[in-house]
Design a protein around this motif. Structure first.
Motif, PDB file in Angstrom:
ATOM      1  N   PHE A 102       0.827  -1.202   0.000  1.00 40.13           N
ATOM      2  CA  PHE A 102       0.000   0.000   0.000  1.00 40.13           C
ATOM      3  C   PHE A 102       0.864   1.257   0.000  1.00 40.13           C
ATOM      4  O   PHE A 102       1.973   1.274   0.544  1.00 40.13           O
ATOM      5  CB  PHE A 102      -0.931   0.017   1.219  1.00 40.13           C
ATOM      6  N   SER A 103       0.338   2.310  -0.630  1.00 37.52           N
ATOM      7  CA  SER A 103       1.035   3.597  -0.695  1.00 37.52           C
ATOM      8  C   SER A 103       0.064   4.717  -0.385  1.00 37.52           C
ATOM      9  O   SER A 103      -1.054   4.753  -0.922  1.00 37.52           O
ATOM     10  CB  SER A 103       1.632   3.807  -2.090  1.00 37.52           C
ATOM     11  N   THR A 104       0.481   5.648   0.477  1.00 41.89           N
ATOM     12  CA  THR A 104      -0.336   6.825   0.793  1.00 41.89           C
ATOM     13  C   THR A 104       0.283   8.099   0.227  1.00 41.89           C
ATOM     14  O   THR A 104      -0.156   9.196   0.558  1.00 41.89           O
ATOM     15  CB  THR A 104      -0.510   6.965   2.310  1.00 41.89           C
ATOM     16  N   ASP A 105       1.311   7.959  -0.630  1.00 43.07           N
ATOM     17  CA  ASP A 105       1.957   9.139  -1.230  1.00 43.07           C
ATOM     18  C   ASP A 105       2.049   9.005  -2.750  1.00 43.07           C
ATOM     19  O   ASP A 105       3.052   9.352  -3.357  1.00 43.07           O
ATOM     20  CB  ASP A 105       3.331   9.389  -0.607  1.00 43.07           C
ATOM     21  N   GLU A 106       0.968   8.475  -3.343  1.00 47.01           N
ATOM     22  CA  GLU A 106       0.860   8.375  -4.806  1.00 47.01           C
ATOM     23  C   GLU A 106       1.951   7.522  -5.434  1.00 47.01           C
ATOM     24  O   GLU A 106       2.450   7.819  -6.526  1.00 47.01           O
ATOM     25  CB  GLU A 106       0.828   9.769  -5.443  1.00 47.01           C
ATOM     26  N   GLY A 107       2.318   6.458  -4.732  1.00 48.26           N
ATOM     27  CA  GLY A 107       3.248   5.492  -5.310  1.00 48.26           C
ATOM     28  C   GLY A 107       4.707   5.801  -5.130  1.00 48.26           C
ATOM     29  O   GLY A 107       5.561   5.100  -5.684  1.00 48.26           O
ATOM     30  N   GLU A 108       5.026   6.840  -4.357  1.00 46.01           N
ATOM     31  CA  GLU A 108       6.442   7.155  -4.107  1.00 46.01           C
ATOM     32  C   GLU A 108       7.068   6.130  -3.183  1.00 46.01           C
ATOM     33  O   GLU A 108       8.194   5.675  -3.407  1.00 46.01           O
ATOM     34  CB  GLU A 108       6.568   8.562  -3.520  1.00 46.01           C
ATOM     35  N   THR A 109       6.375   5.752  -2.126  1.00 44.95           N
ATOM     36  CA  THR A 109       6.861   4.733  -1.190  1.00 44.95           C
ATOM     37  C   THR A 109       5.732   3.745  -0.925  1.00 44.95           C
ATOM     38  O   THR A 109       4.545   4.064  -1.079  1.00 44.95           O
ATOM     39  CB  THR A 109       7.322   5.357   0.142  1.00 44.95           C
ATOM     40  N   TRP A 110       6.126   2.536  -0.494  1.00 45.13           N
ATOM     41  CA  TRP A 110       5.166   1.456  -0.319  1.00 45.13           C
ATOM     42  C   TRP A 110       5.389   0.741   1.009  1.00 45.13           C
ATOM     43  O   TRP A 110       6.516   0.687   1.509  1.00 45.13           O
ATOM     44  CB  TRP A 110       5.282   0.459  -1.472  1.00 45.13           C
ATOM     45  N   SER A 111       4.310   0.190   1.552  1.00 46.47           N
ATOM     46  CA  SER A 111       4.404  -0.604   2.775  1.00 46.47           C
ATOM     47  C   SER A 111       5.074  -1.937   2.494  1.00 46.47           C
ATOM     48  O   SER A 111       5.178  -2.373   1.339  1.00 46.47           O
ATOM     49  CB  SER A 111       3.007  -0.833   3.344  1.00 46.47           C
ATOM     50  N   GLU A 112       5.506  -2.604   3.546  1.00 46.82           N
ATOM     51  CA  GLU A 112       6.101  -3.930   3.379  1.00 46.82           C
ATOM     52  C   GLU A 112       5.045  -4.882   2.809  1.00 46.82           C
ATOM     53  O   GLU A 112       3.930  -4.969   3.328  1.00 46.82           O
ATOM     54  CB  GLU A 112       6.613  -4.459   4.707  1.00 46.82           C
ATOM     55  N   PRO A 113       5.351  -5.597   1.738  1.00 46.79           N
ATOM     56  CA  PRO A 113       4.370  -6.495   1.139  1.00 46.79           C
ATOM     57  C   PRO A 113       3.921  -7.586   2.106  1.00 46.79           C
ATOM     58  O   PRO A 113       4.707  -8.079   2.920  1.00 46.79           O
ATOM     59  CB  PRO A 113       5.132  -7.097  -0.053  1.00 46.79           C
ATOM     60  N   LYS A 114       2.646  -7.948   2.013  1.00 44.16           N
ATOM     61  CA  LYS A 114       2.106  -9.058   2.800  1.00 44.16           C
ATOM     62  C   LYS A 114       1.211  -9.898   1.898  1.00 44.16           C
ATOM     63  O   LYS A 114       0.720  -9.439   0.863  1.00 44.16           O
ATOM     64  CB  LYS A 114       1.322  -8.553   4.004  1.00 44.16           C
ATOM     65  N   THR A 115       0.991 -11.137   2.283  1.00 45.30           N
ATOM     66  CA  THR A 115       0.218 -12.047   1.441  1.00 45.30           C
ATOM     67  C   THR A 115      -1.263 -11.714   1.483  1.00 45.30           C
ATOM     68  O   THR A 115      -1.798 -11.229   2.480  1.00 45.30           O
ATOM     69  CB  THR A 115       0.417 -13.509   1.876  1.00 45.30           C
ATOM     70  N   VAL A 116      -1.924 -11.986   0.368  1.00 41.02           N
ATOM     71  CA  VAL A 116      -3.374 -11.875   0.290  1.00 41.02           C
ATOM     72  C   VAL A 116      -3.983 -13.228   0.638  1.00 41.02           C
ATOM     73  O   VAL A 116      -3.275 -14.200   0.914  1.00 41.02           O
ATOM     74  CB  VAL A 116      -3.831 -11.425  -1.109  1.00 41.02           C
ATOM     75  N   ALA A 117      -5.282 -13.310   0.620  1.00 44.72           N
ATOM     76  CA  ALA A 117      -5.968 -14.570   0.878  1.00 44.72           C
ATOM     77  C   ALA A 117      -5.676 -15.585  -0.218  1.00 44.72           C
ATOM     78  O   ALA A 117      -5.410 -15.226  -1.368  1.00 44.72           O
ATOM     79  CB  ALA A 117      -7.474 -14.329   0.984  1.00 44.72           C
ATOM     80  N   ALA A 118      -5.759 -16.848   0.136  1.00 40.77           N
ATOM     81  CA  ALA A 118      -5.545 -17.913  -0.849  1.00 40.77           C
ATOM     82  C   ALA A 118      -6.522 -17.779  -2.017  1.00 40.77           C
ATOM     83  O   ALA A 118      -6.178 -18.069  -3.167  1.00 40.77           O
ATOM     84  CB  ALA A 118      -5.722 -19.272  -0.175  1.00 40.77           C
TER      85      ALA A 118
END
Length: 463
Positions: free
Chosen positions: A234-250
């Protein structure tokens, strides 16, 4: 086989295969007053014959109220083939009588970040690092300014699968109306931020969507190593920085996600090629149920692996060499165009072996079909049911339209037994254009159009 397959000769959608700068001249050849018949009046750009890979197609809405369409196609390296050559892009600006783009006239492809570039600033040697563009335009996201207003700038993503870098570059237009692209950089950070996820999980084919309030971006990643679930960041600054990736549901794990919101229910609809695992994902023992659509809320993405959503829809069955449908489907499917009308009609197109191998018309052919349904109707009809099968082979097939497959392009219209990788755009006039590849990795870009909301389809070009 249950359900009917309807060949398409007229349209409400334009299909963009791998093939398209032009000024918005009034060259409309579509007549919506006379039913669903479409007659092609323009020729395919010559450079579309050399389109190398999965085409993507988008509508660009400018802040002054004008529009353009863009078709993007990568020129990646393939095993045993030529080194990568950046990506190509074509623009359509021809208008209909109401001033909206009609997609009938396309410019020749222009190469960026490769040896075929016509402008010196975009010239790069073949095979240069970071420019091996696979699924160029997997997402194209209009950017907002610090006040939350859209500006005339778009973030485009692709991946280089030699080292599995997910890249971004920004599109703007100069005063002459020419495309300008920024130097590509890594989406997830330039200082090896989250590099381990990219490299080990083999992130690629990212889809980026906005939160319902428009303040956050979510990026869905295919994990090509096939030893994990898919990932979201996820990004709250229009794609400049991103949160650490996490898995989605199966249930949302898969490849080539395409996402749109349904304006009637507010639900998020995501089509994709499904990936399931027998046992632990880390064992890599995977299979596919084919082309699915996940239905849920944005908050389900935020919930990561717990975000199961409301419904999982099997759209069609891909037989491969089989003559009977089963739980496991041929995995060569799921790259899809996805559009949703204001009244909630969903029209989505994908490719695959949608007929049993012994079918006399389409057996052993990889072709493109469209599915049409209302999400609100499905949620009501199958209330309380999570996995819903609306393929023609479904045991619940009651001959209603949701089980039908509408042929977009096949051997009868292309003279090919393998056509693939469609993407679609919904025009303001209600027509749909779908772009697709004439082959796998080579063969050129082709387009189809529907002027009756996906029921019938015709070639966009005369040739």
């Amino acid at each position: 086989m249950k359900g009917k397959k309807i060949l398409v000769f007229a349209l409400l959608m334009l299909l963009a295969l791998p093939l398209a700068l032009a000024g918005c001249d009034d060259k409309s050849g579509a007549d919506n007053q006379g039913g669903n018949a479409f007659t092609a009046t323009t020729t395919r750009p010559e450079s579309f014959n050399d389109g190398q890979e999965t085409p993507t197609i988008y509508k660009l809405n400018f802040t002054d109220g004008t529009q353009k369409l863009i078709c993007i196609s990568g020129r990646p390296s393939w095993p045993g083939g030529a080194p990568g050559e950046g990506f190509d892009a074509s623009i359509s600006t021809s208008l209909d009588d109401n001033g909206g783009c009609d997609g009938l006239v396309w410019s020749e492809y222009e190469n960026f970040f490769g040896p075929n570039a016509t402008r010196d600033e975009y010239m790069r040697p073949a095979g240069a690092e970071y420019y091996d563009a696979v699924v160029a335009g997997s997402s194209l996201t209009q950017i907002k300014d610090e006040n939350g207003n859209f500006i005339d700038k778009w973030m485009m993503t692709y991946h280089d699968d030699r080292q599995f870098y997910v890249m971004k570059t920004y599109l703007t237009f100069n005063e002459e109306g020419q495309m300008e692209w920024t130097e590509p950089v890594r989406l997830l950070g330039q200082n090896d931020e989250y590099r381990n996820y990219e490299r080990v999980r083999q992130f690629c084919e990212v889809e980026i969507l906005r939160s319902p309030d428009g303040k956050e971006l979510a990026a869905l990643f295919r994990a090509n190593a096939k030893k994990s679930l898919s990932y979201v960041s996820f990004s709250t600054d229009e794609g400049e920085t991103w949160s650490e990736p996490k898995t989605v549901a199966a249930e949302l794990t898969g490849e080539r996600h395409k996402a749109e919101y349904d304006p009637v229910t507010g639900k998020l609809t995501i089509t994709f090629r499904s990936i399931y695992y027998n046992g632990k994902p880390s064992d890599g023992n995977w299979y596919s149920k084919g082309w699915l659509a996940w239905v849920g809320d944005y908050e389900d993405l935020k919930a990561g692996s717990e975000g199961k959503g409301d419904m999982l829809i099997k759209l069609a069955h891909t037989y491969g060499s089989a003559t009977e449908a089963s739980e496991e489907a041929n995995a060569d499917t799921g790259y899809a165009g996805l559009v949703i009308y204001d009244d909630g009609l969903v029209v989505t197109c994908s490719y695959g072996t949608f007929s049993p191998a012994n079918d006399p018309t389409h057996g052993n052919q990889t072709y493109i079909v469209a599915k049409r349904f209302s999400l609100a109707d499905l949620l009501e009809k199958f209330e309380g049911t999570y996995f819903v099968d609306i393929s023609p082979s479904s045991e619940s097939n009651d001959s209603s339209e949701i089980y039908s497959e509408f042929v977009v392009a096949d051997k009868s219209t292309t003279d090919l037994t393998y056509i693939a990788h469609p993407d679609s755009v919904l025009l303001d006039n209600g027509n749909i254009i779908t772009a697709f590849s004439l082959g796998h990795g080579t063969g050129g870009t082709q387009m189809a159009i529907s002027i009756d909301k996906g029921k019938t389809w015709s070639p966009l070009f005369m040739d």
